[in-house]
Design an enzyme around this catalytic site. Structure first.
Site, PDB file in Angstrom:
ATOM      1  N   PHE A  19       0.731  -1.131  -0.156  1.00 48.18           N
ATOM      2  CA  PHE A  19      -0.186   0.136  -0.291  1.00 48.18           C
ATOM      3  C   PHE A  19       0.943   1.223   0.716  1.00 48.18           C
ATOM      4  O   PHE A  19       1.839   1.376   0.476  1.00 48.18           O
ATOM      5  CB  PHE A  19      -0.886   0.175   1.428  1.00 48.18           C
ATOM      6  CG  PHE A  19      -1.784   1.060   0.991  1.00 48.18           C
ATOM      7  CD1 PHE A  19      -2.995   0.668  -0.303  1.00 48.18           C
ATOM      8  CD2 PHE A  19      -1.341   2.367   1.696  1.00 48.18           C
ATOM      9  CE1 PHE A  19      -3.996   1.528  -0.083  1.00 48.18           C
ATOM     10  CE2 PHE A  19      -3.099   3.229   1.491  1.00 48.18           C
ATOM     11  CZ  PHE A  19      -3.831   2.551   0.829  1.00 48.18           C
ATOM     12  N   ASP A  55       2.608  -5.945   7.644  1.00 53.60           N
ATOM     13  CA  ASP A  55       1.082  -5.054   7.199  1.00 53.60           C
ATOM     14  C   ASP A  55       0.391  -6.486   7.285  1.00 53.60           C
ATOM     15  O   ASP A  55      -0.091  -7.135   5.820  1.00 53.60           O
ATOM     16  CB  ASP A  55       1.175  -4.114   6.485  1.00 53.60           C
ATOM     17  CG  ASP A  55      -0.326  -2.935   6.564  1.00 53.60           C
ATOM     18  OD1 ASP A  55      -0.826  -3.307   7.234  1.00 53.60           O
ATOM     19  OD2 ASP A  55       0.385  -1.798   5.947  1.00 53.60           O
ATOM     20  N   TYR A  93     -10.946  -1.515  10.503  1.00 54.22           N
ATOM     21  CA  TYR A  93     -12.457  -0.918   9.969  1.00 54.22           C
ATOM     22  C   TYR A  93     -12.744  -1.740   8.889  1.00 54.22           C
ATOM     23  O   TYR A  93     -13.740  -1.270   8.284  1.00 54.22           O
ATOM     24  CB  TYR A  93     -11.911   0.479   9.626  1.00 54.22           C
ATOM     25  CG  TYR A  93     -11.080   1.154   9.127  1.00 54.22           C
ATOM     26  CD1 TYR A  93     -11.026   0.932   7.324  1.00 54.22           C
ATOM     27  CD2 TYR A  93      -9.650   1.685   9.479  1.00 54.22           C
ATOM     28  CE1 TYR A  93      -9.100   1.711   6.692  1.00 54.22           C
ATOM     29  CE2 TYR A  93      -8.164   2.127   8.681  1.00 54.22           C
ATOM     30  CZ  TYR A  93      -8.088   1.950   7.396  1.00 54.22           C
ATOM     31  OH  TYR A  93      -7.107   2.559   7.281  1.00 54.22           O
ATOM     32  N   LYS A  94     -11.445  -2.548   8.281  1.00 51.01           N
ATOM     33  CA  LYS A  94     -11.670  -2.332   7.119  1.00 51.01           C
ATOM     34  C   LYS A  94     -12.515  -4.511   7.647  1.00 51.01           C
ATOM     35  O   LYS A  94     -13.859  -4.785   7.762  1.00 51.01           O
ATOM     36  CB  LYS A  94     -10.825  -3.784   5.709  1.00 51.01           C
ATOM     37  CG  LYS A  94     -10.003  -2.171   5.597  1.00 51.01           C
ATOM     38  CD  LYS A  94      -8.296  -2.905   4.628  1.00 51.01           C
ATOM     39  CE  LYS A  94      -7.627  -1.903   4.224  1.00 51.01           C
ATOM     40  NZ  LYS A  94      -7.966  -0.218   3.675  1.00 51.01           N
ATOM     41  N   ARG A 151     -12.736  -3.815  -7.842  1.00 54.77           N
ATOM     42  CA  ARG A 151     -12.107  -4.220  -6.617  1.00 54.77           C
ATOM     43  C   ARG A 151     -13.175  -4.971  -5.610  1.00 54.77           C
ATOM     44  O   ARG A 151     -14.153  -4.093  -5.308  1.00 54.77           O
ATOM     45  CB  ARG A 151     -11.300  -4.108  -5.744  1.00 54.77           C
ATOM     46  CG  ARG A 151     -10.082  -4.223  -4.765  1.00 54.77           C
ATOM     47  CD  ARG A 151      -9.557  -3.718  -3.819  1.00 54.77           C
ATOM     48  NE  ARG A 151      -9.969  -2.435  -3.486  1.00 54.77           N
ATOM     49  CZ  ARG A 151      -9.113  -2.330  -1.801  1.00 54.77           C
ATOM     50  NH1 ARG A 151      -7.976  -2.487  -1.988  1.00 54.77           N
ATOM     51  NH2 ARG A 151      -9.783  -1.489  -1.328  1.00 54.77           N
TER      52      ARG A 151
END
Length: 395
Positions: free
Chosen positions: A113, A182, A207-208, A354
């Site tokens: 990321f 990560d 939060y995912k 996605r």
């Protein structure tokens, strides 16, 4: 056997919406609203500042961290919550570099990321280190004897490609380096085993797939062998051994507690704690099997009905996380048309559609609706309406 029908009922899923974007923001657990309301009504409003002790706000980062530990293959007392993921990346990476004096190379990949790379680039510039970035498939060959830290995101945010954590960690250790992972697209999505992989540091957001809500705090894990030796550059008040002694000099707390920085976000941690209730009784092996079932069905359906898109994820489910992406020259417009039709995924530049599959609340009905809607939009070229080409600030 995990009852995924029961876990689905634990979420508020808006009527008429097929939600396949939990890899960006998980939906709201039904219990979170009431839990936060009680915290604000019974604790903040009535206890005021005494809530730090009476309501246990101060120890929230440890208690919630222990709940996440089970989901990532870590032990009790090894995970602590707080701050943002970028801050936790900075802490873990700076601590890992300090544990390898004389070595100044950080290795990452172009599938990481960008925010992680930004943090690494800034830290490298500040301490005189070097950040090397290679293609994901070139990571193993690029691990050399001058390496200090291997820093990777386990699951690629665009393609869903999953690194072999255990193999790459072993290769890094063989070269005398440490491994930092990560887990932003792993925790709550795949069967993570940090202890089994013998990783050194790990970070992740909540939060995912963990459904903690927008801006929910990040977590950090330190292997016990490093916990009392790690010295992150970012030394905060809450990471001090005795914060309320108000010493002018920093003295690190024991273990992973030293990785605390600022005041805990109590309201956000309360929502996250409620979200983690859903995981009680969930088997990670069942979760992984369900994830593969959903993603395989989606790939088969899209490839059978949507010849205008190309698979952008590994075909082998063992090399994939819990997300699937396809490419289309007008990917942004296609995704906006999908969202308007009630199927929410997201777009990643330059041309990626996605879709995230969260077994706690996604089922095969979601897969069928998404495939049928995408096929119709592509067949009718609904996406070609001018309104779907107007880019919003968040894609």
């Amino acid at each position: 056997m995990t009852d995924f029908a029961a876990t689905r009922r634990a979420f508020h899923l808006p009527k008429g919406v097929t939600y396949l974007d939990g890899n960006s923001l998980g939906p709201m657990p039904v219990a979170a609203r009431d839990r936060v309301a009680r915290m604000m009504g019974d604790e903040w409003s009535e206890m005021l500042i005494t809530g730090w002790n009476k309501a246990g706000w101060y120890v929230q980062p440890r208690k919630v961290g222990d709940r996440i530990a089970r989901l990532i293959g870590a032990g009790a007392g090894e995970v602590v919550m707080g701050d943002t993921l970028s801050i936790k990346v900075f802490q873990a990476l700076s601590a890992a570099l300090a544990l390898r004096p004389g070595r100044r190379v950080i290795l990452s990949d172009s599938g990481n990321f960008p925010s992680d790379l930004y943090v690494a680039e800034g830290l490298a510039r500040a301490v005189g280190a070097e950040l090397r970035v290679v293609a994901p498939e070139e990571v193993e060959a690029a691990i050399a004897d001058d390496l200090a830290v291997l820093m990777l995101t386990e699951v690629d945010y665009r393609t869903g490609r999953r690194h072999d954590m255990a193999a790459l960690t072993a290769k890094a250790h063989g070269a005398g380096a440490l491994a930092l992972w990560d887990l932003a697209h792993s925790a709550g999505a795949v069967d993570v085993d940090l202890t089994g992989a013998d990783a050194d540091f790990a970070v992740g957001c909540t939060y995912k797939y963990l459904n903690g809500g927008p801006g929910a705090p990040a977590f950090i894990w330190t292997h016990p062998r490093h916990a009392d030796a790690a010295q992150p550059i970012l030394q905060g008040w809450m990471g001090h051994d005795a914060p309320f002694a108000f010493d002018l000099g920093y003295r690190p707390a024991a273990g992973v507690e030293r990785m605390r920085v600022g005041t805990p976000p109590v309201i956000a941690l309360t929502a996250l704690d409620a979200a983690l209730d859903v995981w009680d009784g969930v088997s990670l092996s069942d979760l992984r099997a369900r994830s593969i079932e959903l993603s395989e069905a989606f790939i088969a359906g899209v490839e059978a009905q949507c010849p205008d898109v190309a698979l952008n994820s590994p075909r082998d489910p063992g090399r994939r996380g819990s997300q699937v992406s396809f490419r289309h020259p007008q990917g942004y417009a296609v995704m906006q048309a999908l969202i308007a039709a009630g199927v929410i995924g997201d777009f990643r530049a330059p041309d990626v559609l996605r879709f995230g599959f969260a077994p706690l609340y996604n089922d095969l009905g979601d897969v069928d609706r998404a495939v049928e809607t995408l096929a119709r939009i592509l067949r009718d070229e609904t996406w070609n309406d001018e309104k779907f080409h107007q880019k919003a600030a968040v894609t």
